[in-house]
Motif scaffolding. Structure first.
Motif, PDB file in Angstrom:
ATOM      1  N   GLY A   1     -10.739   2.646   6.702  1.00 36.50           N
ATOM      2  CA  GLY A   1     -11.095   2.285   5.479  1.00 36.50           C
ATOM      3  C   GLY A   1     -10.354   3.325   4.561  1.00 36.50           C
ATOM      4  O   GLY A   1     -10.695   3.429   3.166  1.00 36.50           O
ATOM      5  N   GLY A   2      -8.914   3.808   4.798  1.00 32.80           N
ATOM      6  CA  GLY A   2      -8.440   4.707   3.885  1.00 32.80           C
ATOM      7  C   GLY A   2      -8.982   6.063   3.666  1.00 32.80           C
ATOM      8  O   GLY A   2      -9.844   6.762   4.439  1.00 32.80           O
ATOM      9  N   ALA A   3      -8.245   7.012   2.721  1.00 34.52           N
ATOM     10  CA  ALA A   3      -8.690   8.268   2.379  1.00 34.52           C
ATOM     11  C   ALA A   3     -10.119   8.389   2.144  1.00 34.52           C
ATOM     12  O   ALA A   3     -10.549   7.526   1.373  1.00 34.52           O
ATOM     13  CB  ALA A   3      -7.863   9.001   1.574  1.00 34.52           C
TER      14      ALA A   3
ATOM     15  N   GLY B   1      -4.414  -1.671   7.701  1.00 39.16           N
ATOM     16  CA  GLY B   1      -4.359  -0.793   8.676  1.00 39.16           C
ATOM     17  C   GLY B   1      -4.075  -1.612  10.248  1.00 39.16           C
ATOM     18  O   GLY B   1      -3.281  -0.948  10.800  1.00 39.16           O
TER      19      GLY B   1
ATOM     20  N   HIS C   1      -8.205  -1.776   2.771  1.00 34.64           N
ATOM     21  CA  HIS C   1      -7.603  -1.021   3.909  1.00 34.64           C
ATOM     22  C   HIS C   1      -7.394  -1.157   5.212  1.00 34.64           C
ATOM     23  O   HIS C   1      -6.406  -1.174   5.982  1.00 34.64           O
ATOM     24  CB  HIS C   1      -8.030   0.510   3.542  1.00 34.64           C
TER      25      HIS C   1
ATOM     26  N   ASN D   1     -15.143  -1.776   9.303  1.00 27.77           N
ATOM     27  CA  ASN D   1     -13.711  -1.401   9.065  1.00 27.77           C
ATOM     28  C   ASN D   1     -12.967  -1.495  10.607  1.00 27.77           C
ATOM     29  O   ASN D   1     -11.786  -2.114  10.394  1.00 27.77           O
ATOM     30  CB  ASN D   1     -13.784   0.216   8.710  1.00 27.77           C
TER      31      ASN D   1
ATOM     32  N   VAL E   1      -1.003   7.238   9.555  1.00 26.63           N
ATOM     33  CA  VAL E   1      -1.096   6.565   8.455  1.00 26.63           C
ATOM     34  C   VAL E   1      -1.808   5.317   8.482  1.00 26.63           C
ATOM     35  O   VAL E   1      -2.841   4.803   7.674  1.00 26.63           O
ATOM     36  CB  VAL E   1       0.122   6.223   7.750  1.00 26.63           C
TER      37      VAL E   1
ATOM     38  N   GLY F   1     -12.264   7.231   4.243  1.00 25.94           N
ATOM     39  CA  GLY F   1     -13.091   6.088   5.028  1.00 25.94           C
ATOM     40  C   GLY F   1     -14.090   6.777   5.962  1.00 25.94           C
ATOM     41  O   GLY F   1     -13.924   7.910   6.505  1.00 25.94           O
TER      42      GLY F   1
ATOM     43  N   ALA G   1       0.749  -1.327  -0.031  1.00 33.41           N
ATOM     44  CA  ALA G   1      -0.111  -0.164  -0.017  1.00 33.41           C
ATOM     45  C   ALA G   1       0.966   1.295  -0.153  1.00 33.41           C
ATOM     46  O   ALA G   1       0.466   2.378  -0.790  1.00 33.41           O
ATOM     47  CB  ALA G   1      -1.058  -0.105   1.233  1.00 33.41           C
TER      48      ALA G   1
ATOM     49  N   ILE H   1       1.056   4.300  -3.246  1.00 33.47           N
ATOM     50  CA  ILE H   1       0.253   5.537  -2.917  1.00 33.47           C
ATOM     51  C   ILE H   1       1.101   6.555  -3.607  1.00 33.47           C
ATOM     52  O   ILE H   1       0.450   7.510  -4.150  1.00 33.47           O
ATOM     53  CB  ILE H   1       0.309   5.854  -1.499  1.00 33.47           C
TER      54      ILE H   1
ATOM     55  N   GLN I   1      -5.522   5.797   9.536  1.00 32.41           N
ATOM     56  CA  GLN I   1      -6.283   6.035   8.258  1.00 32.41           C
ATOM     57  C   GLN I   1      -6.505   4.875   7.409  1.00 32.41           C
ATOM     58  O   GLN I   1      -7.886   4.811   6.969  1.00 32.41           O
ATOM     59  CB  GLN I   1      -5.590   7.143   7.522  1.00 32.41           C
ATOM     60  N   ASP I   2      -5.608   4.057   7.504  1.00 30.41           N
ATOM     61  CA  ASP I   2      -6.232   2.616   6.574  1.00 30.41           C
ATOM     62  C   ASP I   2      -7.148   2.062   7.461  1.00 30.41           C
ATOM     63  O   ASP I   2      -8.093   1.221   6.991  1.00 30.41           O
ATOM     64  CB  ASP I   2      -4.791   1.993   6.443  1.00 30.41           C
TER      65      ASP I   2
END
Length: 640
Positions: free
Chosen positions: A170-172, A360, A356, A181, A163, A174, A39, A43, A166-167
């Motif tokens: 659900g990621g950016a 995470g 994600h 999640n 980082v 999310g 991941a 990115i 955030q994963d």
């Protein structure tokens, strides 16, 4: 007739870093590194392509080129050749520090592939620059003591945790309130921890891989893992040099990218020290130079093969610590797998399907482990020295400011955005700068001796001018107030430097008579049994390893040990606890010493007294560490 007895063959032990594992294990461990790394690897091209207006076909080529070059760069760094590659289990990836500058360069050149060509021109030149300056940068290793490297490693781990967080949601873009999640992330993390607790050997070392696979299967069963991209991807995709055209060279773009690589060199240095700490291998300036040459070569190769600047990936440093698999050939195997993924887009699409939140959950464990390595390094720092508290506290504070509030980068001039755009960058530069200010700048004023806490500093010339009584009153505290050591050292004056002063005190201690030395031993307090008569120095030393805050059970253990020792040898158990560390090791060392003969234990106790006196001397006398001073002088000569 005598028969010659063949001499026994000596088997040369192999360091765990150089251990060649079976092919099956290499493949599994290498795949684990790739899945943990994937991941973060893709990115940068995703962000860059979206920002400068590349289409989907061009993005896919960037991702394939990135993975392909990551594999080559990782093999160069881990296997090495000539003076290139540090030969440690360090995986290479595109540095996130370069994202903002590359976007700015690309947009300034008109965006699209035109902007990409100017980026590649800057990347190639910056890579060559890094390769050439590597040995000169490595000579600055004296400016990276544990207070700096430990701080940088700790900041890397802390700054990466958002980082992972955030994963985990659900990621950016999310949804943090989505219970699925959270369940995937915490479930993956819990499985990794459970495997580490329940299993040993091979199963424990692949805990992260198992967590990722099981977490992905669980998400797929509930419809939250999608692999539609596999069918749409081609079977084979080969990146060719200068695929988008010949690079273009812009002076402003090149300068910007060189600044990126200088900052990346600091981060690489921190990662190399962190890995050396994990694999128990001493890091020298030669190692730093080899690592930076590999960064420079990989970055130049990246510009040729349609990729970007490369650095050691801190994410995978945490995986090495978590799994305790130290072989560099595992990273080389990961490099081969990444080359395969770069050539097989379908295989890459399968890996890209890992949700994600699952990534995470695994990343939380790995990134936090990097922070723990930093704490482990900082445990060797003398925090009785207030300067070190200021260095560590200020660096971490500024790093967290930028990490928690990334928008502050917009409040500074454009030239400073590259520094304030990353908590790792700002924290690292702060640690290095403050270490220079507090420990290096102004050393030319001459050696000085500091008085006891609250007293004024005393210059070496004033020490040489002291009367015998003043000298004894000042330096008897090094050995619990017993004056005969300082009395005899006084006869060696005048002292040309602080090391000569130290040697005079040491020689006086070791030349003392047996009765004098045993009387001196009686002046030391029992470990874990401090009374008012123990003195501030002993209390501070035992406090560093928690011996002044023992619970009832631990207090009983120390009482039993010190009582047995005193009964056996007739003196208190004396240990330089600052060198030993954790109180469990202090106990273990004490019990081991009970098996010594009287003569051996007498000598051991005097050596421990000398170690304690050395630490007190370094607190009393400014710039009094001879090892550090010798190393600095040696490096200065090497750099001249």
């Amino acid at each position: 007739m005598s028969v010659a007895t063949p001499s026994p063959t000596r088997t040369r032990s192999v360091h765990p870093v150089d251990e060649r594992l079976p092919t099956g294990k290499l493949a599994v461990y290498g795949l684990q590194h790739v899945l943990a790394f994937y991941a973060g690897a893709v990115i940068v091209p995703i962000l860059l392509a979206g920002a400068i207006g590349l289409d989907e076909r061009e993005l896919i080529h960037l991702i394939n080129a990135d993975l392909f070059t990551c594999g080559i760069a990782s093999i160069i760094q881990s296997i090495g050749f000539w003076k290139v590659g540090v030969r440690l289990p360090l995986l290479q990836g595109v540095t996130f520090t370069a994202v903002s500058p590359m976007i700015a360069i690309g947009l300034a050149a008109g965006g699209g592939t035109d902007g990409l060509l100017v980026i590649y021109g800057a990347v190639i030149v910056a890579g060559l620059f890094t390769f050439l300056i590597a040995p000169f940068f490595a000579r600055l290793i004296r400016f990276f003591p544990p207070v700096v490297t430990g701080t940088v490693i700790l900041i890397i781990g802390i700054a990466l945790l958002p980082v992972a967080a955030q994963d985990a949601v659900g990621g950016a873009g999310g949804d943090p309130t989505n219970p699925r999640n959270l369940a995937y992330a915490l479930g993956t993390l819990a499985l990794i921890v459970a495997i580490q607790r329940i299993f040993k050997g091979f199963m424990a070392t692949v805990a992260v891989l198992i967590g990722l696979v099981v977490g992905t299967l669980a998400a797929w069963a509930f419809g939250d893992a999608h692999f539609g991209g596999v069918a749409e991807s081609a079977w084979v995709g080969v990146t060719t040099p200068f695929y988008f055209g010949w690079p273009q060279f812009s002076a402003a773009a090149i300068i910007s990218m060189i600044v990126v690589m200088l900052i990346t060199a600091v981060e690489t240095t921190g990662d190399v020290f962190a890995t050396g700490e994990i694999v128990d291998k001493r890091i020298s300036k030669v190692d730093i130079a080899r690592a930076l040459r590999a960064d420079g070569l990989a970055t130049t190769l990246g510009g040729v093969l349609n990729s970007f600047p490369y650095t050691c990936f801190a994410e995978n440093v945490g995986l090495v610590r978590l799994t305790r698999v130290k072989s560099r050939y595992v990273v080389a195997a990961a490099g081969l797998i990444m080359i395969g993924l770069g050539l097989l887009p379908k295989a890459g699409a399968v890996v890209a399907g890992i949700p994600h939140p699952v990534l995470g959950g695994a990343a939380l464990a790995m990134f936090a482990t990097v922070a723990v390595v930093g704490i482990q390094t900082l445990s060797r720092v003398d925090f009785n020295d207030h300067r070190n508290i200021v260095i560590v506290g200020t660096s971490i504070g500024l790093a967290l400011l930028v990490t928690a509030q990334p928008a502050v980068a917009q409040a500074v001039p454009s030239w400073a955005e590259i520094i304030f755009g990353s908590g790792i960058t700002l924290g690292s530069i702060t640690a290095i700068g403050l270490n220079l200010v507090f420990h290096h700048v102004g050393r030319g004023r001459g050696p000085a001796v500091a008085g006891r806490p609250g007293a004024d500093s005393i210059s070496l010339s004033q020490v040489n001018a002291m009367s015998r009584e003043e000298f004894v009153a000042t330096f008897a505290a090094l050995v619990q107030g017993e004056g005969w050591v300082a009395e005899r050292a006084y006869d060696r004056r005048p002292f040309g430097d602080t090391q000569t002063l130290r040697m005079a005190l040491q020689e006086a201690l070791f030349a003392g008579g047996v009765d004098e030395q045993r009387t001196l031993m009686q002046a030391y307090p029992d470990l874990g049994g401090l009374g008012e008569e123990a003195g501030a120095d002993s209390a501070a030393e035992q406090s560093e390893v928690g011996l002044t805050r023992l619970d009832e059970e631990s207090q009983d253990e120390f009482t039993r040990l010190t009582g047995t020792y005193r009964e056996r040898f007739g003196v208190p158990l004396i240990s330089c606890v600052r060198d030993i560390g954790a109180r469990e090791r202090v106990l273990a060392s004490g019990w081991e010493r009970l098996s010594n003969s009287d003569a051996q234990e007498h000598a051991t106790a005097i050596i421990e007294i000398a170690k304690i006196a050395n630490h007190r001397f370094e607190s009393l006398v400014a710039d009094a560490n001879p090892i550090s001073a010798a190393r600095t002088r040696s490096l200065d000569r090497a750099g001249s």
